[in-house]
Design a protein around this motif. Structure first.
Motif, PDB file in Angstrom:
ATOM      1  N   ALA A 108       0.825  -1.219   0.000  1.00 37.74           N
ATOM      2  CA  ALA A 108       0.000   0.000   0.000  1.00 37.74           C
ATOM      3  C   ALA A 108       0.859   1.270   0.000  1.00 37.74           C
ATOM      4  CB  ALA A 108      -0.938  -0.005   1.201  1.00 37.74           C
ATOM      5  N   THR A 109       2.139   1.134  -0.324  1.00 40.21           N
ATOM      6  CA  THR A 109       3.050   2.290  -0.316  1.00 40.21           C
ATOM      7  C   THR A 109       2.476   3.449  -1.121  1.00 40.21           C
ATOM      8  OG1 THR A 109       5.019   0.944  -0.052  1.00 40.21           O
ATOM      9  CG2 THR A 109       5.346   3.102  -1.011  1.00 40.21           C
ATOM     10  N   GLY A 110       2.551   4.602  -0.504  1.00 40.66           N
ATOM     11  CA  GLY A 110       2.115   5.815  -1.194  1.00 40.66           C
ATOM     12  C   GLY A 110       0.672   6.183  -0.909  1.00 40.66           C
ATOM     13  N   ARG A 111      -0.101   5.274  -0.302  1.00 42.36           N
ATOM     14  CA  ARG A 111      -1.510   5.591  -0.030  1.00 42.36           C
ATOM     15  C   ARG A 111      -1.627   6.500   1.188  1.00 42.36           C
ATOM     16  NH1 ARG A 111      -5.672   0.646  -0.028  1.00 42.36           N
ATOM     17  NH2 ARG A 111      -7.046   2.395   0.467  1.00 42.36           N
ATOM     18  N   GLN A 112      -2.545   7.441   1.094  1.00 44.86           N
ATOM     19  CA  GLN A 112      -2.892   8.260   2.257  1.00 44.86           C
ATOM     20  C   GLN A 112      -3.416   7.351   3.351  1.00 44.86           C
ATOM     21  OE1 GLN A 112      -3.986  11.709   3.026  1.00 44.86           O
ATOM     22  NE2 GLN A 112      -2.880  12.649   1.325  1.00 44.86           N
ATOM     23  N   ALA A 113      -2.970   7.560   4.564  1.00 43.73           N
ATOM     24  CA  ALA A 113      -3.413   6.697   5.645  1.00 43.73           C
ATOM     25  C   ALA A 113      -3.329   7.434   6.983  1.00 43.73           C
ATOM     26  CB  ALA A 113      -2.541   5.442   5.706  1.00 43.73           C
ATOM     27  N   VAL A 114      -4.134   6.976   7.912  1.00 46.25           N
ATOM     28  CA  VAL A 114      -4.031   7.447   9.293  1.00 46.25           C
ATOM     29  C   VAL A 114      -3.447   6.304  10.108  1.00 46.25           C
ATOM     30  CG1 VAL A 114      -5.310   8.169  11.338  1.00 46.25           C
ATOM     31  CG2 VAL A 114      -5.963   9.033   9.081  1.00 46.25           C
ATOM     32  N   PHE A 115      -2.312   6.550  10.723  1.00 42.41           N
ATOM     33  CA  PHE A 115      -1.685   5.531  11.562  1.00 42.41           C
ATOM     34  C   PHE A 115      -2.214   5.654  12.990  1.00 42.41           C
ATOM     35  CE2 PHE A 115       1.946   3.252   9.528  1.00 42.41           C
ATOM     36  CZ  PHE A 115       1.644   3.628   8.221  1.00 42.41           C
ATOM     37  N   VAL A 116      -2.625   4.522  13.544  1.00 42.45           N
ATOM     38  CA  VAL A 116      -3.106   4.462  14.925  1.00 42.45           C
ATOM     39  C   VAL A 116      -2.158   3.505  15.645  1.00 42.45           C
ATOM     40  CG1 VAL A 116      -5.023   3.827  16.430  1.00 42.45           C
ATOM     41  CG2 VAL A 116      -5.491   4.837  14.168  1.00 42.45           C
ATOM     42  N   ARG A 117      -1.356   4.074  16.541  1.00 40.85           N
ATOM     43  CA  ARG A 117      -0.311   3.260  17.161  1.00 40.85           C
ATOM     44  C   ARG A 117      -0.667   2.914  18.611  1.00 40.85           C
ATOM     45  NH1 ARG A 117       4.572   2.649  15.293  1.00 40.85           N
ATOM     46  NH2 ARG A 117       4.697   4.648  14.199  1.00 40.85           N
ATOM     47  N   LEU A 118      -0.805   1.611  18.871  1.00 44.94           N
ATOM     48  CA  LEU A 118      -1.095   1.138  20.229  1.00 44.94           C
ATOM     49  C   LEU A 118       0.209   0.752  20.940  1.00 44.94           C
ATOM     50  CD1 LEU A 118      -4.257  -1.080  19.558  1.00 44.94           C
ATOM     51  CD2 LEU A 118      -4.146   1.347  20.193  1.00 44.94           C
ATOM     52  N   GLY A 119       0.117   0.607  22.249  1.00 42.75           N
ATOM     53  CA  GLY A 119       1.303   0.311  23.038  1.00 42.75           C
ATOM     54  C   GLY A 119       1.474  -1.166  23.333  1.00 42.75           C
ATOM     55  N   LEU A 120       2.655  -1.507  23.792  1.00 42.21           N
ATOM     56  CA  LEU A 120       3.123  -2.826  24.246  1.00 42.21           C
ATOM     57  C   LEU A 120       3.512  -3.729  23.076  1.00 42.21           C
ATOM     58  CD1 LEU A 120       0.624  -3.531  27.162  1.00 42.21           C
ATOM     59  CD2 LEU A 120       2.817  -2.308  27.224  1.00 42.21           C
ATOM     60  N   CYS A 121       4.532  -4.540  23.336  1.00 35.96           N
ATOM     61  CA  CYS A 121       4.993  -5.508  22.337  1.00 35.96           C
ATOM     62  C   CYS A 121       5.520  -6.736  23.068  1.00 35.96           C
ATOM     63  CB  CYS A 121       6.083  -4.899  21.451  1.00 35.96           C
ATOM     64  SG  CYS A 121       6.496  -5.987  20.065  1.00 35.96           S
ATOM     65  N   ASN A 122       5.430  -7.878  22.409  1.00 38.39           N
ATOM     66  CA  ASN A 122       5.934  -9.127  23.004  1.00 38.39           C
ATOM     67  C   ASN A 122       7.325  -9.485  22.477  1.00 38.39           C
ATOM     68  OD1 ASN A 122       5.037  -9.643  20.450  1.00 38.39           O
ATOM     69  ND2 ASN A 122       3.952 -11.528  20.951  1.00 38.39           N
ATOM     70  N   LEU A 123       7.924  -8.608  21.642  1.00 33.34           N
ATOM     71  CA  LEU A 123       9.307  -8.802  21.196  1.00 33.34           C
ATOM     72  C   LEU A 123      10.110  -7.542  21.554  1.00 33.34           C
ATOM     73  CD1 LEU A 123       8.791 -10.467  17.676  1.00 33.34           C
ATOM     74  CD2 LEU A 123       9.173 -11.587  19.885  1.00 33.34           C
ATOM     75  N   ALA A 124      11.401  -7.560  21.210  1.00 32.06           N
ATOM     76  CA  ALA A 124      12.261  -6.434  21.608  1.00 32.06           C
ATOM     77  C   ALA A 124      13.356  -6.212  20.554  1.00 32.06           C
ATOM     78  CB  ALA A 124      12.875  -6.710  22.974  1.00 32.06           C
ATOM     79  N   CYS A 125      12.963  -6.004  19.311  1.00 33.17           N
ATOM     80  CA  CYS A 125      13.936  -5.885  18.212  1.00 33.17           C
ATOM     81  C   CYS A 125      14.933  -4.754  18.492  1.00 33.17           C
ATOM     82  CB  CYS A 125      13.212  -5.596  16.904  1.00 33.17           C
ATOM     83  SG  CYS A 125      11.906  -6.797  16.556  1.00 33.17           S
ATOM     84  N   ARG A 126      16.201  -5.036  18.242  1.00 34.04           N
ATOM     85  CA  ARG A 126      17.237  -4.041  18.579  1.00 34.04           C
ATOM     86  C   ARG A 126      17.098  -2.799  17.708  1.00 34.04           C
ATOM     87  NH1 ARG A 126      20.681  -3.682  14.518  1.00 34.04           N
ATOM     88  NH2 ARG A 126      20.844  -5.485  13.140  1.00 34.04           N
ATOM     89  N   TRP A 127      16.544  -2.954  16.509  1.00 31.89           N
ATOM     90  CA  TRP A 127      16.414  -1.815  15.606  1.00 31.89           C
ATOM     91  C   TRP A 127      15.004  -1.221  15.610  1.00 31.89           C
ATOM     92  CZ3 TRP A 127      12.686  -4.130  12.961  1.00 31.89           C
ATOM     93  CH2 TRP A 127      12.783  -5.494  12.685  1.00 31.89           C
ATOM     94  N   CYS A 128      14.207  -1.570  16.599  1.00 33.54           N
ATOM     95  CA  CYS A 128      12.807  -1.099  16.644  1.00 33.54           C
ATOM     96  C   CYS A 128      12.749   0.431  16.572  1.00 33.54           C
ATOM     97  CB  CYS A 128      12.146  -1.569  17.932  1.00 33.54           C
ATOM     98  SG  CYS A 128      10.419  -1.034  18.060  1.00 33.54           S
ATOM     99  N   ASP A 129      11.924   0.945  15.673  1.00 32.86           N
ATOM    100  CA  ASP A 129      11.801   2.399  15.567  1.00 32.86           C
ATOM    101  C   ASP A 129      10.613   2.936  16.371  1.00 32.86           C
ATOM    102  OD1 ASP A 129       9.699   1.574  14.015  1.00 32.86           O
ATOM    103  OD2 ASP A 129      10.409   2.449  12.146  1.00 32.86           O
ATOM    104  N   SER A 130       9.982   2.051  17.137  1.00 32.78           N
ATOM    105  CA  SER A 130       8.886   2.524  18.000  1.00 32.78           C
ATOM    106  C   SER A 130       9.031   1.937  19.414  1.00 32.78           C
ATOM    107  CB  SER A 130       7.531   2.166  17.392  1.00 32.78           C
ATOM    108  OG  SER A 130       7.474   0.781  17.097  1.00 32.78           O
ATOM    109  N   ALA A 131      10.268   1.909  19.891  1.00 36.48           N
ATOM    110  CA  ALA A 131      10.536   1.332  21.218  1.00 36.48           C
ATOM    111  C   ALA A 131       9.836   2.109  22.326  1.00 36.48           C
ATOM    112  CB  ALA A 131      12.038   1.277  21.462  1.00 36.48           C
TER     113      ALA A 131
END
Ligand code: SF4
Length: 249
Positions: free
Chosen positions: A33-56
């Protein structure tokens, strides 16, 4: 009682809260869907811990004040904010949004958003979708994490039952698998996951890791021939090329 009234009453209940990080209007920068207008809704908590996570900031209590970053928020307020932009595509992301799928608040959030548009979910592919998520979500972007996540064991990152379910959904066109790759060796690891879990090749998307335009381009150039040779798709990170690490973009 009309469906609208019923939803309105539901949204007003005190229990209808979710840990909520942010909501913003942008373009989808990754995947089909690259390039499409969108509203991002970001919720909290994760069950992983990626070292490069951009939403830590949505899950890492050792570095961030989660009470401040992801306050419990009434679903009605999230829906009001998300729909106020007038854009009929909502990308539910995190963190790991499916951690909340068994909560009535998630049902209410999906009901509220799907009344105003299409909902896409971004997930790390460790939790099989269920309930209203399966019924109401138009498209899943499933991102199983490779060893380059640098923090979690394979057993934690790769959950066969969940991946098998998402592979079934991908076969119907409602899901894609997006892998973050850093090196050409990662492509062999992706191939093993794809083969083992019977992911359709046409549903595989490889994306370079990188938080700056230079990193994204350099890594993408190193990966692209191998991706094409395997018959997969590839995606850049358009938001990173345009805005780097700027938050809320
Ligand atoms: S699964 Fe996603 S949100 Fe969770 S740590 Fe990894 S990149 Fe971050």
């Amino acid at each position: 009682m009309t469906a609208g009234l019923h939803l309105g009453r539901l949204l007003g209940q005190r229990s209808m809260q979710l840990p909520f990080a942010e909501c913003f209007r942008t373009i989808q920068g990754e995947g089909p869907a690259t390039g499409r207008q969108a509203v991002f809704v970001r919720l909290g908590l994760c069950n992983l811990a990626c070292r490069w996570c951009d939403s830590a900031f949505t899950w890492d209590a050792s570095r961030f004040d989660l009470a401040e970053e992801i306050p419990d928020t009434q679903v009605a307020a999230i829906v009001e904010q998300a729909t106020s932009f007038g854009v009929p595509l909502f990308v539910l992301t995190g963190g790991e949004p499916l951690m909340h799928q068994r909560k009535p608040a998630m049902d209410a959030l999906l009901a509220g958003l799907t009344a105003a548009g299409e909902v896409h979910v971004e997930t790390n592919g460790t939790i099989p979708p269920s309930g209203s998520v399966v019924e109401l979500v138009a498209h899943f972007t499933v991102s199983p994490k490779l060893a380059n996540n640098g923090a979690d064991t394979a057993k934690r990152r790769i959950r066969p039952k969940a991946l098998a379910r998402f592979a079934e959904i991908a076969a119907t066109g409602r899901a894609c698998f997006k892998f973050v790759a850093t090196t050409r060796e990662d492509l062999d690891e992706i191939a093993a996951v794809v083969d083992e879990h019977q992911v359709p090749a046409g549903a595989v998307w490889v994306m370079p890791e990188g938080v700056t335009p230079e990193q994204v381009l350099t890594t993408h150039r190193a990966l692209v021939d191998g991706v094409i040779a395997r018959g997969w798709n590839t995606t850049s990170r358009l938001h990173t090329l345009l805005w780097g690490e700027e938050r809320g973009r």
